[in-house]
Write an enzyme that holds these catalytic residues in place. Structure first.
Site, mmCIF file in Angstrom:
data_model
loop_
_atom_site.group_PDB
_atom_site.id
_atom_site.type_symbol
_atom_site.label_atom_id
_atom_site.label_comp_id
_atom_site.label_asym_id
_atom_site.label_seq_id
_atom_site.Cartn_x
_atom_site.Cartn_y
_atom_site.Cartn_z
ATOM 1 N N LYS A 1 0.835 -1.215 0.000
ATOM 2 C CA LYS A 1 0.000 0.000 0.000
ATOM 3 C C LYS A 1 0.862 1.254 0.000
ATOM 4 O O LYS A 1 0.651 2.173 -0.776
ATOM 5 C CB LYS A 1 -0.897 0.046 1.248
ATOM 6 C CG LYS A 1 -1.845 -1.102 1.410
ATOM 7 C CD LYS A 1 -2.705 -0.945 2.657
ATOM 8 C CE LYS A 1 -1.939 -0.927 3.955
ATOM 9 N NZ LYS A 1 -1.232 -2.185 4.269
ATOM 10 N N ARG B 1 -9.235 1.285 8.960
ATOM 11 C CA ARG B 1 -8.860 -0.108 9.197
ATOM 12 C C ARG B 1 -9.922 -0.869 9.968
ATOM 13 O O ARG B 1 -9.768 -2.064 10.213
ATOM 14 C CB ARG B 1 -7.583 -0.133 10.037
ATOM 15 C CG ARG B 1 -6.328 -0.359 9.236
ATOM 16 C CD ARG B 1 -5.208 -0.342 10.238
ATOM 17 N NE ARG B 1 -4.091 -1.104 9.827
ATOM 18 C CZ ARG B 1 -3.024 -0.568 9.239
ATOM 19 N NH1 ARG B 1 -2.990 0.697 8.948
ATOM 20 N NH2 ARG B 1 -2.012 -1.323 8.936
ATOM 21 N N ARG C 1 11.962 -6.208 4.198
ATOM 22 C CA ARG C 1 11.744 -4.757 4.189
ATOM 23 C C ARG C 1 12.751 -4.054 5.097
ATOM 24 O O ARG C 1 13.039 -4.495 6.199
ATOM 25 C CB ARG C 1 10.332 -4.416 4.658
ATOM 26 C CG ARG C 1 10.185 -2.892 4.785
ATOM 27 C CD ARG C 1 8.785 -2.398 4.856
ATOM 28 N NE ARG C 1 8.005 -2.985 5.912
ATOM 29 C CZ ARG C 1 6.729 -2.704 6.089
ATOM 30 N NH1 ARG C 1 6.119 -1.870 5.273
ATOM 31 N NH2 ARG C 1 6.058 -3.265 7.069
ATOM 32 N N ARG D 1 11.899 -2.674 10.716
ATOM 33 C CA ARG D 1 10.868 -2.217 11.646
ATOM 34 C C ARG D 1 10.643 -3.268 12.722
ATOM 35 O O ARG D 1 10.653 -4.460 12.418
ATOM 36 C CB ARG D 1 9.558 -2.003 10.871
ATOM 37 C CG ARG D 1 9.247 -0.558 10.629
ATOM 38 C CD ARG D 1 8.119 -0.372 9.648
ATOM 39 N NE ARG D 1 6.847 -0.958 10.029
ATOM 40 C CZ ARG D 1 5.715 -0.773 9.360
ATOM 41 N NH1 ARG D 1 5.717 -0.014 8.283
ATOM 42 N NH2 ARG D 1 4.592 -1.343 9.735
ATOM 43 N N ARG E 1 -0.333 -9.299 12.954
ATOM 44 C CA ARG E 1 -0.894 -8.204 12.145
ATOM 45 C C ARG E 1 -1.820 -8.752 11.059
ATOM 46 O O ARG E 1 -2.849 -8.158 10.753
ATOM 47 C CB ARG E 1 0.237 -7.382 11.509
ATOM 48 C CG ARG E 1 0.940 -6.483 12.518
ATOM 49 C CD ARG E 1 2.289 -6.006 12.014
ATOM 50 N NE ARG E 1 2.193 -5.087 10.906
ATOM 51 C CZ ARG E 1 3.228 -4.773 10.134
ATOM 52 N NH1 ARG E 1 4.419 -5.299 10.356
ATOM 53 N NH2 ARG E 1 3.081 -3.930 9.144
#
Ligand code: AP5
Length: 210
Positions: free
Chosen positions: A13, A88, A123, A156, A167
């Site tokens: 996203k 969300r 990531r 992260r 998540r």
């Protein structure tokens, strides 16, 4: 144009929002980035959000709704915006509707859970400006260094595989019902996320006729 980017954590996203933002000259508003900034500067909101975020849980609705209400009132949102990571939950979507904002499209980026778990482990984000990279799919010119600001690239905290699984669980329970919510409003467009960022962008642009 007023857009919402919907999709699981790590579906891409933020990557697509950044590209669309440049292409359409409208700002991207990422609740995740706003919360991470607050956390870094130790504001009251940041302190409140910390434990939720680090456990892969959603920050309470009233906190994020407040953030969005304040942000959308700013001048740069007059000609449109891209919401990345908001809403969300159904109450967040209802709050947005109650603000009287007419969204044009909700882009649902579909990527399998399996691919997501793989992607998240690669990531890396810049600890200074928040720019996002990937060890395989979006490399920085110099390993470990941000192309934009020369900051250090780090992983992260919530990209740890166990937190990613939590998540994803939260996404399926609380965020996925938004697909039906926006389909009913005739605003949902579905994009199948590809293994290549540019291929995904082509599909994203086509889905909104841009
Ligand atoms: P947030 O920061 O919004 O995280 P997220 O939705 O979990 O999404 P990510 O940023 O992890 O992923 P993304 O889909 O943007 O993927 P990206 O483009 O980076 O939220 C974090 C936390 O904040 C939440 O868990 C919650 O606690 C809190 N929060 C935020 N908003 C909230 C709200 N509204 N309500 C309550 N709490 C809220 O891509 C991922 C990786 O894949 C990157 O490395 C990228 O380079 C790579 N990649 C992207 N596209 C491709 C592609 N096509 N092919 C290959 N690799 C790709």
């Amino acid at each position: 144009m007023k857009l919402i980017m919907l999709g699981a954590p790590g579906a891409g996203k933020g990557t697509q929002a950044e590209i669309l933002s440049e292409r359409l000259s409208i700002p991207t508003i990422s609740t995740g980035n706003i919360i991470r900034e607050a956390l870094k500067s130790g504001t009251e909101m940041g302190v409140r959000a910390k434990s939720y975020m680090e456990q892969g849980k959603l920050v309470p609705d009233e906190v994020v709704i407040g953030i969005i209400r304040e942000r959308l009132a700013k001048d740069d949102c007059k000609n449109g915006f891209i919401l990345d990571g908001f809403p969300r939950t159904i109450p967040q979507a209802e709050a947005l509707d109650n603000m009287g904002i007419a969204i044009d499209f909700v882009i649902d980026l579909e990527v399998s859970d399996e691919t997501i778990v793989q992607r998240m482990s690669g990531r890396r984000v810049c600890e200074a400006c928040g720019a996002s990279y990937h060890l395989l799919f979006k490399k920085s010119a110099v390993e470990g260094v941000c192309d934009k600001c020369s900051g250090t690239l780090v992983q992260r905290k919530d990209d740890h595989p166990d937190t990613v699984k939590e998540r994803l669980k939260v996404y399926h329970e609380q965020t996925e019902p938004l697909k039906a919510y926006y389909e009913k409003q005739g605003k949902l467009v579905v994009v199948q996320g590809q293994n290549d960022v540019e291929d995904t962008t082509r599909l994203t642009l086509a889905s909104i006729g841009a």
